[in-house]
Design a protein around this motif. Structure first.
Motif, short mmCIF file in Angstrom:
data_model
loop_
_atom_site.label_atom_id
_atom_site.label_comp_id
_atom_site.label_asym_id
_atom_site.label_seq_id
_atom_site.Cartn_x
_atom_site.Cartn_y
_atom_site.Cartn_z
N PHE A 50 -0.74 -7.75 0.26
CA PHE A 50 -0.54 -7.32 1.28
C PHE A 50 -1.06 -7.12 2.47
CE2 PHE A 50 2.42 -9.57 -2.02
CZ PHE A 50 2.10 -10.67 -2.02
N ARG A 51 -1.81 -5.68 2.58
CA ARG A 51 -2.17 -5.34 3.67
C ARG A 51 -1.16 -5.22 4.66
NH1 ARG A 51 -6.56 -9.34 2.66
NH2 ARG A 51 -8.51 -7.76 1.86
N ASP A 52 -0.18 -4.13 4.30
CA ASP A 52 1.37 -4.27 5.08
C ASP A 52 1.16 -2.70 5.10
OD1 ASP A 52 3.44 -3.10 6.35
OD2 ASP A 52 5.16 -4.34 4.51
N THR A 53 0.13 -2.17 6.00
CA THR A 53 0.40 -0.28 6.26
C THR A 53 0.97 0.75 6.83
OG1 THR A 53 -0.37 -1.04 7.79
CG2 THR A 53 -2.54 -0.84 6.65
N ALA A 54 2.36 -0.15 7.11
CA ALA A 54 4.06 0.86 7.19
C ALA A 54 4.59 1.12 6.08
CB ALA A 54 4.62 -0.04 8.58
N ASN A 55 4.24 -0.07 5.26
CA ASN A 55 5.01 -0.27 3.79
C ASN A 55 4.32 1.09 2.88
OD1 ASN A 55 7.26 -0.62 2.15
ND2 ASN A 55 6.65 -2.56 1.97
N ILE A 56 2.85 0.53 2.81
CA ILE A 56 1.80 1.71 2.18
C ILE A 56 2.39 3.58 3.00
CG2 ILE A 56 0.18 2.72 1.46
CD1 ILE A 56 -1.13 0.22 2.29
N LEU A 57 2.31 3.25 3.65
CA LEU A 57 3.08 5.07 4.56
C LEU A 57 3.29 5.16 3.30
CD1 LEU A 57 2.00 7.22 5.64
CD2 LEU A 57 3.14 6.56 7.58
N VAL A 58 5.30 4.55 4.19
CA VAL A 58 6.66 4.77 3.72
C VAL A 58 6.38 4.70 1.74
CG1 VAL A 58 9.14 3.68 3.45
CG2 VAL A 58 7.76 3.76 5.59
N ASN A 59 6.15 3.94 1.62
CA ASN A 59 6.25 4.17 -0.09
C ASN A 59 5.63 5.54 -0.51
OD1 ASN A 59 8.37 2.77 -0.82
ND2 ASN A 59 7.53 1.22 0.08
N VAL A 60 4.35 5.38 -0.79
CA VAL A 60 3.19 6.88 -1.02
C VAL A 60 3.96 7.90 -0.41
CG1 VAL A 60 1.12 8.08 -0.55
CG2 VAL A 60 0.94 5.86 -0.58
N VAL A 61 4.55 7.71 0.69
CA VAL A 61 5.86 9.54 1.57
C VAL A 61 6.67 9.53 0.09
CG1 VAL A 61 7.26 10.57 2.57
CG2 VAL A 61 4.72 9.51 3.58
N TRP A 62 7.12 8.64 -0.26
CA TRP A 62 8.86 8.70 -1.01
C TRP A 62 8.36 9.15 -2.78
CZ3 TRP A 62 13.51 6.90 0.52
CH2 TRP A 62 14.49 6.96 -0.83
N ALA A 63 7.04 8.22 -2.71
CA ALA A 63 5.94 8.55 -4.39
C ALA A 63 6.11 10.17 -4.51
CB ALA A 63 4.97 7.56 -4.63
N GLY A 64 5.43 11.28 -3.00
CA GLY A 64 5.11 12.21 -3.18
C GLY A 64 6.44 12.87 -3.32
N ILE A 65 7.73 13.07 -1.97
CA ILE A 65 9.07 13.49 -2.21
C ILE A 65 9.19 13.02 -3.75
CG2 ILE A 65 11.52 12.85 -1.83
CD1 ILE A 65 10.27 12.25 0.91
N ALA A 66 9.10 11.76 -4.47
CA ALA A 66 9.22 11.91 -6.31
C ALA A 66 8.68 13.00 -7.13
CB ALA A 66 9.48 10.43 -6.18
N LEU A 67 7.37 12.93 -7.08
CA LEU A 67 7.25 14.37 -7.87
C LEU A 67 7.07 15.54 -7.41
CD1 LEU A 67 3.32 12.26 -7.13
CD2 LEU A 67 4.79 12.50 -9.37
N MET A 68 7.15 15.50 -6.05
CA MET A 68 7.99 16.93 -6.04
C MET A 68 9.18 17.33 -6.24
SD MET A 68 6.91 18.10 -1.74
CE MET A 68 7.76 17.05 -1.38
#
Length: 83
Positions: A51-69
């Protein structure tokens, strides 16, 4: 329709993981809590890309990174305790 369903699955996974943590069923230092968060973030990133929702992409990529750590920290703690 498929991407909307993927987004809903991601949202449900986030809510479920937080609910299980809040009820004390799961603990913050358990990998399964963070894995559920990672899967939710991945689903929401897929949805947001579609859906080209860039703010949501950023938030969830960061969230995924935190989860991976957090998953990494959980697993290394297990291996350290065995040695």
């Amino acid at each position: 329709m498929l991407f909307e369903l993927i987004g809903w699955v991601g949202a449900i996974l986030f809510i479920l993981s937080y609910y299980l943590l809040s009820k004390g069923i799961w603990k913050q230092n358990q990998a399964k809590y963070h894995v559920l968060n990672l899967l939710g973030a991945i689903c929401l990133v897929v949805n947001a890309i579609h859906f080209r929702d860039t703010a949501n992409i950023l938030v969830n990529v960061v969230w995924a990174g935190i989860a991976l750590m957090a998953i990494y920290n959980c697993w290394t703690a297990v291996f350290r305790s065995k040695s």
